[in-house]
Design a protein around this motif. Structure first.
Motif, PDB file in Angstrom:
ATOM      1  N   ARG A  78       0.822  -1.217   0.000  1.00 25.18           N
ATOM      2  CA  ARG A  78       0.000   0.000   0.000  1.00 25.18           C
ATOM      3  C   ARG A  78       0.854   1.264   0.000  1.00 25.18           C
ATOM      4  NH1 ARG A  78      -3.420  -2.857   3.615  1.00 25.18           N
ATOM      5  NH2 ARG A  78      -2.379  -1.858   5.391  1.00 25.18           N
ATOM      6  N   LEU A  79       2.062   1.170   0.538  1.00 24.09           N
ATOM      7  CA  LEU A  79       2.936   2.347   0.535  1.00 24.09           C
ATOM      8  C   LEU A  79       3.414   2.677  -0.864  1.00 24.09           C
ATOM      9  CD1 LEU A  79       5.115   1.684   3.721  1.00 24.09           C
ATOM     10  CD2 LEU A  79       3.134   3.173   3.495  1.00 24.09           C
ATOM     11  N   ARG A  80       3.402   1.672  -1.734  1.00 27.94           N
ATOM     12  CA  ARG A  80       3.803   1.826  -3.129  1.00 27.94           C
ATOM     13  C   ARG A  80       5.186   2.463  -3.235  1.00 27.94           C
ATOM     14  NH1 ARG A  80      -0.445   0.593  -6.332  1.00 27.94           N
ATOM     15  NH2 ARG A  80      -2.478   0.508  -5.314  1.00 27.94           N
ATOM     16  N   THR A  81       5.294   3.550  -4.037  1.00 27.29           N
ATOM     17  CA  THR A  81       6.596   4.186  -4.213  1.00 27.29           C
ATOM     18  C   THR A  81       6.958   4.955  -2.967  1.00 27.29           C
ATOM     19  OG1 THR A  81       6.161   4.416  -6.569  1.00 27.29           O
ATOM     20  CG2 THR A  81       7.964   5.736  -5.646  1.00 27.29           C
ATOM     21  N   PRO A  82       8.029   4.600  -2.288  1.00 23.77           N
ATOM     22  CA  PRO A  82       8.358   5.271  -1.036  1.00 23.77           C
ATOM     23  C   PRO A  82       8.763   6.720  -1.254  1.00 23.77           C
ATOM     24  CG  PRO A  82       9.883   3.466  -1.513  1.00 23.77           C
ATOM     25  CD  PRO A  82       8.956   3.569  -2.668  1.00 23.77           C
ATOM     26  N   ASN A  83       8.378   7.572  -0.332  1.00 24.51           N
ATOM     27  CA  ASN A  83       8.848   8.949  -0.352  1.00 24.51           C
ATOM     28  C   ASN A  83       9.611   9.216   0.931  1.00 24.51           C
ATOM     29  OD1 ASN A  83       6.902   9.472   1.692  1.00 24.51           O
ATOM     30  ND2 ASN A  83       5.344   9.814   0.126  1.00 24.51           N
ATOM     31  N   THR A  84       9.993  10.446   1.146  1.00 21.75           N
ATOM     32  CA  THR A  84      10.850  10.748   2.290  1.00 21.75           C
ATOM     33  C   THR A  84      10.169  10.474   3.614  1.00 21.75           C
ATOM     34  OG1 THR A  84      10.112  13.052   2.152  1.00 21.75           O
ATOM     35  CG2 THR A  84      12.173  12.471   1.050  1.00 21.75           C
ATOM     36  N   ARG A 133      15.133   9.899  16.824  1.00 18.11           N
ATOM     37  CA  ARG A 133      16.512   9.420  16.713  1.00 18.11           C
ATOM     38  C   ARG A 133      16.573   7.901  16.734  1.00 18.11           C
ATOM     39  NH1 ARG A 133      20.543  11.775  20.776  1.00 18.11           N
ATOM     40  NH2 ARG A 133      21.950  10.640  19.361  1.00 18.11           N
ATOM     41  N   HIS A 134      15.542   7.275  16.173  1.00 13.96           N
ATOM     42  CA  HIS A 134      15.508   5.823  16.019  1.00 13.96           C
ATOM     43  C   HIS A 134      15.605   5.494  14.534  1.00 13.96           C
ATOM     44  CE1 HIS A 134      14.325   6.285  20.046  1.00 13.96           C
ATOM     45  NE2 HIS A 134      13.390   5.374  20.154  1.00 13.96           N
ATOM     46  N   GLN A 135      16.229   4.394  14.232  1.00 15.52           N
ATOM     47  CA  GLN A 135      16.370   3.987  12.842  1.00 15.52           C
ATOM     48  C   GLN A 135      16.367   2.475  12.741  1.00 15.52           C
ATOM     49  OE1 GLN A 135      19.136   6.252  10.583  1.00 15.52           O
ATOM     50  NE2 GLN A 135      19.544   4.614   9.109  1.00 15.52           N
ATOM     51  N   ILE A 136      15.963   1.981  11.559  1.00 16.22           N
ATOM     52  CA  ILE A 136      15.922   0.538  11.300  1.00 16.22           C
ATOM     53  C   ILE A 136      16.982   0.176  10.263  1.00 16.22           C
ATOM     54  CG2 ILE A 136      14.542  -1.390  10.467  1.00 16.22           C
ATOM     55  CD1 ILE A 136      12.065   0.001  11.359  1.00 16.22           C
ATOM     56  N   LEU A 137      17.698  -0.912  10.537  1.00 14.29           N
ATOM     57  CA  LEU A 137      18.625  -1.497   9.578  1.00 14.29           C
ATOM     58  C   LEU A 137      18.218  -2.949   9.369  1.00 14.29           C
ATOM     59  CD1 LEU A 137      21.275  -1.653   7.902  1.00 14.29           C
ATOM     60  CD2 LEU A 137      22.435  -2.273  10.040  1.00 14.29           C
ATOM     61  N   LEU A 138      18.052  -3.345   8.125  1.00 10.82           N
ATOM     62  CA  LEU A 138      17.745  -4.735   7.797  1.00 10.82           C
ATOM     63  C   LEU A 138      19.053  -5.433   7.443  1.00 10.82           C
ATOM     64  CD1 LEU A 138      15.330  -6.694   7.402  1.00 10.82           C
ATOM     65  CD2 LEU A 138      15.474  -6.160   4.961  1.00 10.82           C
ATOM     66  N   CYS A 139      19.375  -6.492   8.165  1.00 12.32           N
ATOM     67  CA  CYS A 139      20.622  -7.229   7.943  1.00 12.32           C
ATOM     68  C   CYS A 139      20.281  -8.579   7.327  1.00 12.32           C
ATOM     69  CB  CYS A 139      21.371  -7.393   9.262  1.00 12.32           C
ATOM     70  SG  CYS A 139      23.039  -8.061   9.076  1.00 12.32           S
ATOM     71  N   LYS A 152      14.268  -7.850  -0.291  1.00 16.96           N
ATOM     72  CA  LYS A 152      14.368  -6.939  -1.431  1.00 16.96           C
ATOM     73  C   LYS A 152      13.239  -5.920  -1.403  1.00 16.96           C
ATOM     74  CE  LYS A 152      15.465  -8.505  -5.485  1.00 16.96           C
ATOM     75  NZ  LYS A 152      15.486  -9.297  -6.732  1.00 16.96           N
ATOM     76  N   LEU A 153      12.038  -6.361  -1.031  1.00 20.52           N
ATOM     77  CA  LEU A 153      10.923  -5.435  -0.910  1.00 20.52           C
ATOM     78  C   LEU A 153      11.201  -4.373   0.156  1.00 20.52           C
ATOM     79  CD1 LEU A 153       7.958  -4.500  -1.362  1.00 20.52           C
ATOM     80  CD2 LEU A 153       7.277  -6.285   0.256  1.00 20.52           C
ATOM     81  N   LEU A 154      11.728  -4.803   1.286  1.00 17.81           N
ATOM     82  CA  LEU A 154      11.961  -3.881   2.397  1.00 17.81           C
ATOM     83  C   LEU A 154      13.099  -2.911   2.124  1.00 17.81           C
ATOM     84  CD1 LEU A 154      11.568  -6.310   5.425  1.00 17.81           C
ATOM     85  CD2 LEU A 154      10.001  -4.497   4.724  1.00 17.81           C
ATOM     86  N   SER A 155      13.989  -3.242   1.198  1.00 14.27           N
ATOM     87  CA  SER A 155      15.118  -2.356   0.919  1.00 14.27           C
ATOM     88  C   SER A 155      14.663  -1.004   0.381  1.00 14.27           C
ATOM     89  CB  SER A 155      16.071  -3.013  -0.079  1.00 14.27           C
ATOM     90  OG  SER A 155      15.438  -3.200  -1.342  1.00 14.27           O
ATOM     91  N   SER A 156      13.418  -0.920  -0.089  1.00 14.62           N
ATOM     92  CA  SER A 156      12.877   0.359  -0.559  1.00 14.62           C
ATOM     93  C   SER A 156      12.416   1.243   0.589  1.00 14.62           C
ATOM     94  CB  SER A 156      11.692   0.116  -1.503  1.00 14.62           C
ATOM     95  OG  SER A 156      12.083  -0.622  -2.634  1.00 14.62           O
ATOM     96  N   PHE A 157      12.271   0.657   1.771  1.00 13.32           N
ATOM     97  CA  PHE A 157      11.704   1.402   2.885  1.00 13.32           C
ATOM     98  C   PHE A 157      12.670   1.584   4.052  1.00 13.32           C
ATOM     99  CE2 PHE A 157       8.355  -0.806   0.622  1.00 13.32           C
ATOM    100  CZ  PHE A 157       7.459   0.209   0.351  1.00 13.32           C
TER     101      PHE A 157
END
Length: 396
Positions: A78-84, A133-139, A152-157
């Motif tokens: 639903r988020l489709r093309t990610p924006n800032t 000041r929180h951030q997510i990193l996918l490893c 791969k899908l999550l790499s856009s977000f």
């Protein structure tokens, strides 16, 4: 003459009944009738009727889990093309808390990592300024990272790091247990090198955070862990298996809590009994009976269910010494993460000595301290292990 204010039938009972008979009847009715009937479907209770409910409950859990995975997939679609506003964090940002999700491809129909990531993504957006000041990193620790479609899908977000460039590199690991430890160490080291955060929350891709995780974490880190005896812990566990949370367990430190429960409830019920029976105060045998009665009731019904009462407010969460087993969600400070990395490089994992056992062994060999938060701040939703074949998973 009956005590003032007491109903006629109850007054006769108090006059003619022996307390021993009353307590015997209460014990029989509670543990022989009421508790078994009430708690027979409580998964972590001694009264749970495993042969009746375990298989259908496990199947229902898997069905619900699959639906949750599809719901998480639709969340990102639903988020489709990610924006800032939809891409969380900035690669150059120095976060206070870095949430690193360790993921590997397994049973793609459940979309485990999407369940975890969608919950974190939504909670961070709802959190607002306190979580800026929180951030997510996918490893991604899949040996063939391109085959992990959910990653791969999550790499856009969100930001992503790949441990392997191809299958040939993973074959250097002598066994799956050592590979898992090396993957864990890589994700922790990458988190420190790329972002230099104050805290790292390492989360495995089948550990879904509870709704209240950020208010509780903020309270713990800003208030509770500012105390001297909690500072500089090697790690803080935010999940421990519910089946291992009983009082009668290898962890002896819970005995003090159990005794405290008995003293509190025993005194409370003793004074209630004295008031009902029109006595000025309870005698010590009465208090002792209700203390033992309460301790037995809490243990047999399930300590896990009484721990849930602590969710009423962040200050009610308890911090106790960590116990062995399981690493779905582990919190490190920057300094403790560096120490843990150095320790892990000295250890070699193998069957019977997996990474959770290895990390726990550091408390003894290195003289470190670690803690666990109760109740759990995560739900473990993965019934399929990435280390062991399990074709017929069950909740217990």
């Amino acid at each position: 003459m009956l005590p003032r204010g007491l109903p006629q039938p109850w007054g006769r009972l108090c006059r003619w009944s022996n307390p021993f008979v009353q307590f015997l009847a209460l014990t029989v009715v509670t543990f022989g009738v009421l508790a078994p009937l009430t708690c027979q479907q409580f998964l972590y209770s001694y009264f749970y009727v495993r042969r009746w409910y375990l298989r259908p409950m496990s199947q229902e859990f898997l069905k619900q889990n699959q639906e949750d995975g599809l719901r998480a997939l639709r969340y990102f679609e639903r988020l489709r093309t990610p924006n800032t506003s939809e891409r969380l964090g900035n690669d150059a940002f120095h976060p206070w808390l870095l949430i690193t999700i360790i993921t590997v491809q397994r049973h793609p129909e459940f979309h485990y990592v999407l369940q975890v990531a969608s919950r974190f993504h939504r909670l961070l957006r709802e959190c607002g300024p306190p979580c800026r000041r929180h951030q997510i990193l996918l490893c991604n620790v899949e040996t063939d990272p391109g085959s992990h479609w959910d990653a791969k899908l999550l790499s856009s977000f969100m930001s992503m790091a790949n441990h392997y460039g191809g299958r040939e590199k993973a074959e250097l690991s002598p066994n799956q247990f050592e590979k898992e430890k090396q993957d864990y160490a890589y994700c922790l080291e990458k988190s420190l090198q790329a972002y230099d955060p104050e805290y790292v929350l390492l989360v495995e891709d089948d550990a879904v955070p509870e709704e209240e995780i950020f208010p509780v974490l903020h309270h713990l880190l800003q208030v509770r862990f500012s105390k001297a005896h909690l500072q500089d812990a090697l790690y803080v566990k935010l999940y421990h298996p519910e089946r291992l949370q009983r009082y009668i367990n290898p962890e002896p430190m819970r005995i003090l809590e159990w005794l405290g429960v008995g003293m509190f409830l025993g005194s409370l019920l003793g004074f209630l009994y004295a008031w009902v029976s029109s006595r000025s105060s309870p005698s010590w045998p009465v208090v002792l009976f209700f203390a033992l009665y309460s301790m037995l009731l809490v243990e047999l019904v399930g300590r896990h269910y009484f721990l849930e009462l602590r969710r009423l407010a962040p200050p009610l969460y308890s911090i106790v010494p960590a116990t062995e087993c399981c690493t779905p969600a582990m919190l490190f400070s920057a300094s403790s993460a560096h120490r843990a990395l150095g320790y892990l490089k000295e250890l070699h994992c193998r069957p019977g000595f997996a990474k959770d056992t290895a990390i726990y062994s550091l408390l003894r060999t290195k003289g470190e301290r670690a803690f666990v938060v109760e109740p759990n701040l995560f739900r473990h939703v993965g019934l399929f292990s990435s280390l062991r074949m399990n074709g017929n998973p069950k909740l217990l």
